[in-house]
Write a protein that holds these residues in place. Sequence first.
Motif, PDB file in Angstrom:
ATOM      1  N   ARG A 114       0.843  -1.188   0.000  1.00 26.70           N
ATOM      2  CA  ARG A 114       0.000   0.000   0.000  1.00 26.70           C
ATOM      3  C   ARG A 114       0.883   1.246   0.000  1.00 26.70           C
ATOM      4  NH1 ARG A 114      -4.237  -0.451   4.754  1.00 26.70           N
ATOM      5  NH2 ARG A 114      -5.012   1.415   3.680  1.00 26.70           N
ATOM      6  N   ARG A 115       0.370   2.292  -0.577  1.00 27.91           N
ATOM      7  CA  ARG A 115       1.110   3.552  -0.625  1.00 27.91           C
ATOM      8  C   ARG A 115       1.488   4.018   0.783  1.00 27.91           C
ATOM      9  NH1 ARG A 115      -0.498   8.798   0.245  1.00 27.91           N
ATOM     10  NH2 ARG A 115       0.722  10.426  -0.832  1.00 27.91           N
ATOM     11  N   SER A 116       0.563   3.898   1.707  1.00 30.09           N
ATOM     12  CA  SER A 116       0.823   4.344   3.072  1.00 30.09           C
ATOM     13  C   SER A 116       1.936   3.543   3.744  1.00 30.09           C
ATOM     14  CB  SER A 116      -0.460   4.238   3.907  1.00 30.09           C
ATOM     15  OG  SER A 116      -0.950   2.900   3.911  1.00 30.09           O
ATOM     16  N   GLY A 214      -5.591   6.570  -1.319  1.00 28.08           N
ATOM     17  CA  GLY A 214      -4.394   5.745  -1.418  1.00 28.08           C
ATOM     18  C   GLY A 214      -4.528   4.759  -2.564  1.00 28.08           C
ATOM     19  N   PHE A 215      -3.544   3.893  -2.707  1.00 25.08           N
ATOM     20  CA  PHE A 215      -3.586   2.865  -3.748  1.00 25.08           C
ATOM     21  C   PHE A 215      -2.702   1.702  -3.349  1.00 25.08           C
ATOM     22  CE2 PHE A 215      -0.688   6.282  -5.130  1.00 25.08           C
ATOM     23  CZ  PHE A 215       0.528   5.613  -5.189  1.00 25.08           C
ATOM     24  N   THR A 216      -2.936   0.594  -4.029  1.00 21.65           N
ATOM     25  CA  THR A 216      -2.162  -0.632  -3.837  1.00 21.65           C
ATOM     26  C   THR A 216      -1.404  -0.940  -5.115  1.00 21.65           C
ATOM     27  OG1 THR A 216      -3.821  -1.484  -2.308  1.00 21.65           O
ATOM     28  CG2 THR A 216      -2.294  -3.077  -3.231  1.00 21.65           C
ATOM     29  N   GLY A 222       5.987  -2.036  -9.590  1.00 24.99           N
ATOM     30  CA  GLY A 222       5.404  -0.710  -9.440  1.00 24.99           C
ATOM     31  C   GLY A 222       4.037  -0.561 -10.081  1.00 24.99           C
ATOM     32  N   VAL A 223       3.497  -1.617 -10.667  1.00 25.36           N
ATOM     33  CA  VAL A 223       2.214  -1.544 -11.362  1.00 25.36           C
ATOM     34  C   VAL A 223       1.085  -1.429 -10.335  1.00 25.36           C
ATOM     35  CG1 VAL A 223       0.630  -2.759 -12.893  1.00 25.36           C
ATOM     36  CG2 VAL A 223       3.094  -2.840 -13.316  1.00 25.36           C
ATOM     37  N   LEU A 224       0.199  -0.459 -10.539  1.00 19.95           N
ATOM     38  CA  LEU A 224      -0.939  -0.272  -9.650  1.00 19.95           C
ATOM     39  C   LEU A 224      -1.979  -1.351  -9.875  1.00 19.95           C
ATOM     40  CD1 LEU A 224       0.366   2.581  -9.248  1.00 19.95           C
ATOM     41  CD2 LEU A 224      -1.966   3.453  -9.015  1.00 19.95           C
ATOM     42  N   GLU A 225      -2.604  -1.772  -8.789  1.00 15.19           N
ATOM     43  CA  GLU A 225      -3.669  -2.768  -8.885  1.00 15.19           C
ATOM     44  C   GLU A 225      -5.025  -2.160  -8.568  1.00 15.19           C
ATOM     45  OE1 GLU A 225      -4.455  -5.954  -5.870  1.00 15.19           O
ATOM     46  OE2 GLU A 225      -3.877  -7.248  -7.551  1.00 15.19           O
ATOM     47  N   SER A 226      -5.111  -1.327  -7.542  1.00  9.80           N
ATOM     48  CA  SER A 226      -6.402  -0.792  -7.137  1.00  9.80           C
ATOM     49  C   SER A 226      -6.230   0.564  -6.471  1.00  9.80           C
ATOM     50  CB  SER A 226      -7.108  -1.756  -6.179  1.00  9.80           C
ATOM     51  OG  SER A 226      -6.346  -1.927  -4.995  1.00  9.80           O
ATOM     52  N   LEU A 227      -7.332   1.322  -6.421  1.00 11.38           N
ATOM     53  CA  LEU A 227      -7.401   2.614  -5.746  1.00 11.38           C
ATOM     54  C   LEU A 227      -8.228   2.440  -4.478  1.00 11.38           C
ATOM     55  CD1 LEU A 227      -8.180   4.910  -8.822  1.00 11.38           C
ATOM     56  CD2 LEU A 227      -5.929   4.429  -7.821  1.00 11.38           C
ATOM     57  N   GLU A 228      -7.800   3.117  -3.419  1.00 10.85           N
ATOM     58  CA  GLU A 228      -8.553   3.114  -2.173  1.00 10.85           C
ATOM     59  C   GLU A 228      -9.327   4.420  -2.076  1.00 10.85           C
ATOM     60  OE1 GLU A 228      -7.843   2.744   2.671  1.00 10.85           O
ATOM     61  OE2 GLU A 228      -6.185   2.434   1.258  1.00 10.85           O
ATOM     62  N   LEU A 229     -10.629   4.331  -1.897  1.00 12.46           N
ATOM     63  CA  LEU A 229     -11.501   5.497  -1.939  1.00 12.46           C
ATOM     64  C   LEU A 229     -12.189   5.703  -0.592  1.00 12.46           C
ATOM     65  CD1 LEU A 229     -13.309   4.748  -5.348  1.00 12.46           C
ATOM     66  CD2 LEU A 229     -11.101   5.891  -5.010  1.00 12.46           C
ATOM     67  N   ASP A 230     -12.548   6.975  -0.320  1.00 10.25           N
ATOM     68  CA  ASP A 230     -13.456   7.329   0.767  1.00 10.25           C
ATOM     69  C   ASP A 230     -14.176   8.616   0.380  1.00 10.25           C
ATOM     70  OD1 ASP A 230     -11.684   9.410   1.164  1.00 10.25           O
ATOM     71  OD2 ASP A 230     -10.908   8.677   3.074  1.00 10.25           O
ATOM     72  N   SER A 231     -14.812   9.251   1.322  1.00 10.09           N
ATOM     73  CA  SER A 231     -15.595  10.448   1.007  1.00 10.09           C
ATOM     74  C   SER A 231     -14.774  11.734   1.077  1.00 10.09           C
ATOM     75  CB  SER A 231     -16.788  10.561   1.974  1.00 10.09           C
ATOM     76  OG  SER A 231     -17.625   9.433   1.871  1.00 10.09           O
ATOM     77  N   PHE A 232     -13.572  11.680   1.660  1.00 11.49           N
ATOM     78  CA  PHE A 232     -12.812  12.902   1.898  1.00 11.49           C
ATOM     79  C   PHE A 232     -11.511  12.972   1.096  1.00 11.49           C
ATOM     80  CE2 PHE A 232     -15.073  11.662   5.791  1.00 11.49           C
ATOM     81  CZ  PHE A 232     -15.919  12.746   5.943  1.00 11.49           C
ATOM     82  N   GLY A 233     -10.865  11.833   0.860  1.00 16.76           N
ATOM     83  CA  GLY A 233      -9.594  11.840   0.149  1.00 16.76           C
ATOM     84  C   GLY A 233      -8.460  12.399   0.979  1.00 16.76           C
ATOM     85  N   LEU A 234      -8.541  12.266   2.295  1.00 13.22           N
ATOM     86  CA  LEU A 234      -7.524  12.784   3.216  1.00 13.22           C
ATOM     87  C   LEU A 234      -6.858  11.612   3.921  1.00 13.22           C
ATOM     88  CD1 LEU A 234      -9.524  15.751   4.788  1.00 13.22           C
ATOM     89  CD2 LEU A 234      -7.875  15.850   2.905  1.00 13.22           C
ATOM     90  N   THR A 235      -5.549  11.502   3.746  1.00  9.56           N
ATOM     91  CA  THR A 235      -4.835  10.388   4.365  1.00  9.56           C
ATOM     92  C   THR A 235      -4.659  10.578   5.867  1.00  9.56           C
ATOM     93  OG1 THR A 235      -2.720  11.461   3.837  1.00  9.56           O
ATOM     94  CG2 THR A 235      -3.593   9.888   2.240  1.00  9.56           C
ATOM     95  N   ILE A 236      -4.828  11.794   6.349  1.00  6.82           N
ATOM     96  CA  ILE A 236      -4.652  12.029   7.788  1.00  6.82           C
ATOM     97  C   ILE A 236      -5.838  11.481   8.585  1.00  6.82           C
ATOM     98  CG2 ILE A 236      -3.205  14.052   7.433  1.00  6.82           C
ATOM     99  CD1 ILE A 236      -5.645  15.801   7.987  1.00  6.82           C
ATOM    100  N   VAL A 237      -6.946  11.211   7.905  1.00  4.85           N
ATOM    101  CA  VAL A 237      -8.111  10.629   8.567  1.00  4.85           C
ATOM    102  C   VAL A 237      -7.923   9.115   8.599  1.00  4.85           C
ATOM    103  CG1 VAL A 237     -10.605  10.360   8.553  1.00  4.85           C
ATOM    104  CG2 VAL A 237      -9.572  12.502   7.745  1.00  4.85           C
TER     105      VAL A 237
END
Length: 282
Positions: A114-116, A214-216, A222-237
């Motif tokens: 994961r990106r994080s 974020g993304f995986t 380095g190839v992306l597989e999926s995007l991680e979504l929520d309602s805010f798009g803020l990684t600090i949450v």
Amino acid sequence: MRSCAPLLNPPFKPAPAPHPNLNPNPNAASAHGPTLLRCALVARAAPRDDPLPAPSSFDFLALKRELEEQEEAVIPVDATEGGGDDEVVNEEDGERVPKRIGSSGRRTGRQMARRSGLLAKQVISVSSARSLGFVSQLWVDASSWVVALVEVRPSLLSGDADKFLFDDIYQIGDVVLVQDESVVENEFKLVGLHGLVGYNVVTSRRRNVGKVRGFTFNINSGVLESLELDSFGLTIVPASLVSTYCLFVEDVLDIVSDTIVVHEDAISRVQRLTQVSITDCF
């Protein structure tokens, strides 16, 4: 001619021979010795002249311990080239091992990260053991959906940013290792590259899907597989405080400015990662 007359009283009459297996008086021996049955019983009960074979001295427990010691002495060898991964999930056995990638030892296994998990890791030069900074951003090539550049800063909050190619990573563990300091000497343009975090995700008919937090990606290629979504798009949450979803990159049609356009039916393929209800917030 003379004739022989039979004798009225023969001088002797042979006595009937006793049955070899019968003794009318078991307490007394026959005049000719013990019967055959008694001889057989005595012979069966008599000790054997030849000694019994000695018990085997083969120790199965000692053999088992020896085999266990041999197994412990065997050094495990990875079936693929290179090393392991950092906080990277091995999809085959879930094991966490150091991950060696890059041109000097790229593996071909499917190791997802994961990106994080890569952000805020310290970057160290192998040749000089000097710190080059901390990972602050991953830049993705929108044409191939591959992590192209890694951005580092002297601190996580300030300082000038340097960049190096994702392929220049030698190994990822508790820190990110590169061969030497020359990897950050090149200048890179960000044309066609995107950070993705905070981007809006909509369908081709402008239906809102969410925002990228974020993304995986495959840590080897380095190839992306999926995007991680929520309602805010803020990684600090934290993800434990919001509902998050997974959208596969294969559903993406295009990126326009800071908006990601996906197939209209991609909404039906969105997968829920975490769910938070109102009662969880109180």
